[in-house]
Design a protein around this motif. Structure first.
Motif, short mmCIF file in Angstrom:
data_model
loop_
_atom_site.label_atom_id
_atom_site.label_comp_id
_atom_site.label_asym_id
_atom_site.label_seq_id
_atom_site.Cartn_x
_atom_site.Cartn_y
_atom_site.Cartn_z
N GLU A 128 26.99 5.75 14.43
CA GLU A 128 27.02 6.88 13.50
C GLU A 128 26.07 7.99 13.95
OE1 GLU A 128 26.34 3.77 12.73
OE2 GLU A 128 27.53 3.06 11.02
N ARG A 129 26.52 9.22 13.82
CA ARG A 129 25.66 10.37 14.11
C ARG A 129 25.33 11.17 12.83
NH1 ARG A 129 27.69 9.70 19.31
NH2 ARG A 129 26.08 10.09 20.86
N ALA A 130 25.84 10.72 11.72
CA ALA A 130 25.48 11.28 10.42
C ALA A 130 25.64 10.19 9.39
CB ALA A 130 26.35 12.49 10.07
N VAL A 131 24.81 10.24 8.37
CA VAL A 131 24.90 9.23 7.31
C VAL A 131 24.44 9.86 6.00
CG1 VAL A 131 22.57 8.32 7.78
CG2 VAL A 131 24.26 6.89 6.62
N GLY A 151 28.16 6.12 6.85
CA GLY A 151 27.99 6.81 8.12
C GLY A 151 29.26 7.44 8.64
N TYR A 152 29.08 8.41 9.56
CA TYR A 152 30.19 9.13 10.20
C TYR A 152 29.91 9.23 11.69
CZ TYR A 152 31.22 10.60 5.42
OH TYR A 152 31.52 10.62 4.08
N ASP A 153 30.80 8.65 12.49
CA ASP A 153 30.63 8.72 13.94
C ASP A 153 30.73 10.14 14.45
OD1 ASP A 153 30.43 6.02 13.81
OD2 ASP A 153 32.25 5.56 14.95
N GLY A 154 31.50 10.98 13.77
CA GLY A 154 31.70 12.36 14.20
C GLY A 154 30.56 13.29 13.86
N GLY A 155 29.47 12.78 13.32
CA GLY A 155 28.31 13.60 13.07
C GLY A 155 28.40 14.44 11.82
N LEU A 156 27.53 15.47 11.76
CA LEU A 156 27.43 16.29 10.57
C LEU A 156 28.73 17.01 10.25
CD1 LEU A 156 25.64 17.36 8.31
CD2 LEU A 156 24.87 19.17 9.86
N ALA A 157 29.44 17.49 11.28
CA ALA A 157 30.69 18.20 11.03
C ALA A 157 31.70 17.31 10.31
CB ALA A 157 31.28 18.71 12.34
N GLN A 158 31.79 16.07 10.74
CA GLN A 158 32.73 15.15 10.09
C GLN A 158 32.29 14.84 8.66
OE1 GLN A 158 33.01 11.26 11.83
NE2 GLN A 158 34.87 10.73 10.69
N ALA A 159 30.98 14.65 8.47
CA ALA A 159 30.48 14.31 7.14
C ALA A 159 30.74 15.43 6.15
CB ALA A 159 28.98 14.00 7.22
N VAL A 160 30.45 16.67 6.52
CA VAL A 160 30.60 17.76 5.56
C VAL A 160 32.07 18.12 5.36
CG1 VAL A 160 28.31 18.63 6.09
CG2 VAL A 160 30.28 19.60 7.28
N THR A 161 32.88 17.98 6.41
CA THR A 161 34.31 18.25 6.26
C THR A 161 34.94 17.26 5.29
OG1 THR A 161 34.40 19.10 8.52
CG2 THR A 161 36.48 18.58 7.49
N ALA A 162 34.48 16.03 5.34
CA ALA A 162 35.00 15.01 4.42
C ALA A 162 34.72 15.34 2.97
CB ALA A 162 34.41 13.64 4.77
N HIS A 163 33.74 16.23 2.74
CA HIS A 163 33.40 16.60 1.37
C HIS A 163 33.78 18.04 1.06
CE1 HIS A 163 30.86 13.06 2.11
NE2 HIS A 163 31.08 12.81 0.83
N GLY A 164 34.67 18.62 1.87
CA GLY A 164 35.27 19.90 1.51
C GLY A 164 34.69 21.13 2.17
N VAL A 165 33.68 20.98 3.04
CA VAL A 165 33.12 22.15 3.73
C VAL A 165 34.03 22.49 4.90
CG1 VAL A 165 31.16 23.07 5.02
CG2 VAL A 165 30.77 21.55 3.05
N GLU A 166 34.41 23.76 5.02
CA GLU A 166 35.24 24.21 6.13
C GLU A 166 34.35 24.47 7.34
OE1 GLU A 166 37.67 27.49 5.11
OE2 GLU A 166 38.72 26.46 3.48
N VAL A 167 34.71 23.88 8.47
CA VAL A 167 33.95 24.02 9.71
C VAL A 167 34.79 24.79 10.70
CG1 VAL A 167 32.84 22.77 11.60
CG2 VAL A 167 32.69 21.89 9.27
N HIS A 168 34.27 25.88 11.24
CA HIS A 168 35.00 26.73 12.18
C HIS A 168 34.23 26.81 13.49
CE1 HIS A 168 37.52 27.97 8.86
NE2 HIS A 168 36.42 28.29 8.18
#
Length: 556
Positions: A128-131, A151-168
């Motif tokens: 995991e790179r984010a938890v 945890g999220y293996d994809g790091g912060l981008a994966q963690a916040v995207t999973a909760h609705g934050v748009e990552v560009h």
């Protein structure tokens, strides 16, 4: 001053203070970033403004403080009412080693005076790179904290995207984009208390829906606390086995008094770890039992225990209830604490009363209780009942609904194959008409009234041919969108299990056995829950009175 609470993964605790400081410490904290997400009851942000990180260090009620150790300061009174939880996230950059390769970090929770109240050490991480370390969440007017460790293996981008934050990619102020987010686990129990997210709804939502969400929140807390207990007991068992193996491997400790002392020390260590875990679990459940007792006093009849005052002198409600109670759930570790198993209304999938483990009389009793609760969820005339009872065992128990002038059963139960075919044909036509009227925007002109339909097929599929079973299948697939719900009773015998059509219906239904069964698992932790069916009240006159009131035969 009491010592800080050591939180286990999944454990929650009340937070009485008006503020909380979440501090991330440890020898690896310099390699980590800390951020926060302000989320709603479905764990989704309203916009990117609800994401607090190094390039956006503040949001209403949440501030990221620079320096080491990293800190997120929460002013709970300033957190917007729409926000149901704050998730505190620990992460590392994509070019850094994963969290599992670093020394463990600890999330420390401090009160307004700076004193440490609780802590949660992030252990057991690998790639995991984010938890999500901890969650600070609302419970009615109060707040609670929970050790999460998701945890999220994809790091912060994966963690916040999973909760609705748009990552560009092109936005330099956003975190570095990572792999697409893994599907979020369903936060609704697989058949748990209700198919609804936790936390209160925004203003304007009905009281019933708020109660439904509160039930889910209480149940989720119990599931996570139980998962934490089982994880702790598993850790204690593994640690004891390792200690005993080391004793056997050491020639000096294989025999004699030294062996006995070392083995006894391993057993004491095991008993201490298990004892503390069970004490934490008991504390959690005592608190939840208190919440549950208060909660159940406010439930409408369709969701309440039969002994509740809501059933005394019952009359059809003015508003549609969001769910019905179909039984109770408990875990092996706490058989004394029963949680209501609630199913949304209208039923999103069929109920199947599995008669394999009980007698005909018990099947009729449970089915009658279910029908009564479903009727109690609707305003007067809001649900029409159609019954197929080829064996004749159920119809007498529903006699109160079949009286002249009934607004619930406008036709008698179908007790012949021909009559059953007519019932199924009428419902198929109803579904087709609703679908056509909806596509034409003419639902107001639909004949047959706006009432939902409930089809009850007793001893399914006895005496029904393939064509009739196919029509039941159609009603299961297409009926819910047209206000047609299905309740089946019967046994999936070895002969019937060879039929893909019937087997498919059985698997897609919510199975309700007649005897306590532990086949149900919720979706948060996978914990197996023991289901206890609802046979109705001991005093059958209570049901008779409710059925007559629903039918309108006791009204002037």
């Amino acid at each position: 001053m009491s010592s800080p609470l050591e939180l286990a993964k999944g454990q929650n605790a009340a937070w009485p203070d008006a503020a909380v400081l979440v501090e991330v410490s440890g020898s690896a904290v310099a390699d980590c970033d800390v951020s926060a997400l302000l989320v709603d009851g479905q764990h989704r942000v309203a916009s990117s403004d609800d994401f607090v990180f190094y390039n956006q260090p503040a949001a209403p009620g949440a501030t990221l403080e620079a320096g080491t150790p990293a800190r997120v300061r929460l002013d709970l009174a300033a957190v917007p009412a729409r926000v149901q939880a704050v998730l505190c996230v620990v992460s590392v950059d994509p070019d850094r080693p994963p969290l599992g390769a670093l020394p463990p970090v600890t999330a420390v929770l401090r009160g307004p005076d700076g004193a440490e109240r609780a802590r949660f050490t992030l252990t057991g991480l690998t790639s995991e790179r984010a938890v999500v370390a901890v969650e600070v969440y609302r419970r009615g007017p109060a707040w609670k904290v929970r050790a999460v460790g998701q945890g999220y293996d994809g790091g912060l981008a994966q963690a916040v995207t999973a909760h609705g934050v748009e990552v560009h990619d092109e936005a330099p102020a956003s975190p570095v984009a990572g792999p697409p987010p893994a599907p979020r686990p369903d936060r609704s129990p697989t058949p748990g208390p209700a198919d609804a997210p936790a936390g209160p709804l925004p203003p304007g939502t009905s009281d019933g829906e708020r109660l439904l969400r509160q039930s889910t929140a209480i149940f989720e807390d119990a599931a996570r606390s139980t998962a934490a207990l089982r994880s702790s007991v598993g850790y204690a068992d593994a640690r004891r086995e390792q200690a005993l193996a080391e004793i056997v491997a050491d020639p000096r400790l294989r025999h004699g008094p030294e062996h006995e002392r070392a083995a006894a020390a391993a057993e004491r260590d095991h008993a201490d770890l298990v004892g503390r875990a069970r004490e934490r679990h008991d504390d959690d459940l005592r608190q939840l039992a208190s919440e549950l007792a208060e909660y159940e006093r406010r439930l409408p009849a369709a969701m309440a225990p039969w002994a509740a005052g809501a059933w005394q002198g019952w009359r059809p409600p003015e508003q549609h209830a969001p769910a019905v109670r179909v039984g109770d759930l408990h875990v092996e570790e706490a058989p004394w604490l029963r949680f209501p198993m609630l199913v949304p209304v209208p039923l999103p999938r069929p109920l199947w009363v599995d008669t394999a483990s009980g007698a005909e009389a018990e099947a009729v009793r449970v089915t009658r209780a279910l029908v009564t609760r479903l009727l109690a969820a609707y305003p007067a005339g809001g649900l029409e009942l159609l019954v197929i009872d080829l064996g004749g065992g159920l119809a007498p128990a529903l006699g109160a609904l079949a009286q002249p002038g009934s607004r619930v059963m406008t036709s008698p139960a179908a007790t012949s194959v021909a009559a059953a075919g007519e019932v199924l044909d009428s419902l198929v036509r109803r579904v087709d008409l609703v679908q056509m009227a909806r596509s034409a925007g003419a639902l107001d002109a639909l004949d047959g009234g706006a009432a939902d339909r409930l089809l009850v097929v007793h001893d399914f599929p006895t005496a029904l041919d393939d064509a009739a079973v196919g029509r039941v299948r159609y009603l299961v697939d297409e009926g819910p969108s047209a206000g047609v719900q299905v309740l089946l009773t019967g046994e999936l015998s070895p002969v019937l299990s060879g039929s893909p059509l019937i087997t498919g219906l059985f698997r897609e239904s919510l199975r309700l056995p007649l005897e306590p069964d532990d086949h149900l698992a919720e979706g948060w932790t996978g914990t197996a829950w023991r289901y206890t069916p609802d046979p109705g009240p001991e005093d059958v006159t209570v049901l008779d009175g409710v059925l007559r009131s629903a039918a309108g035969t006791t009204w002037p």
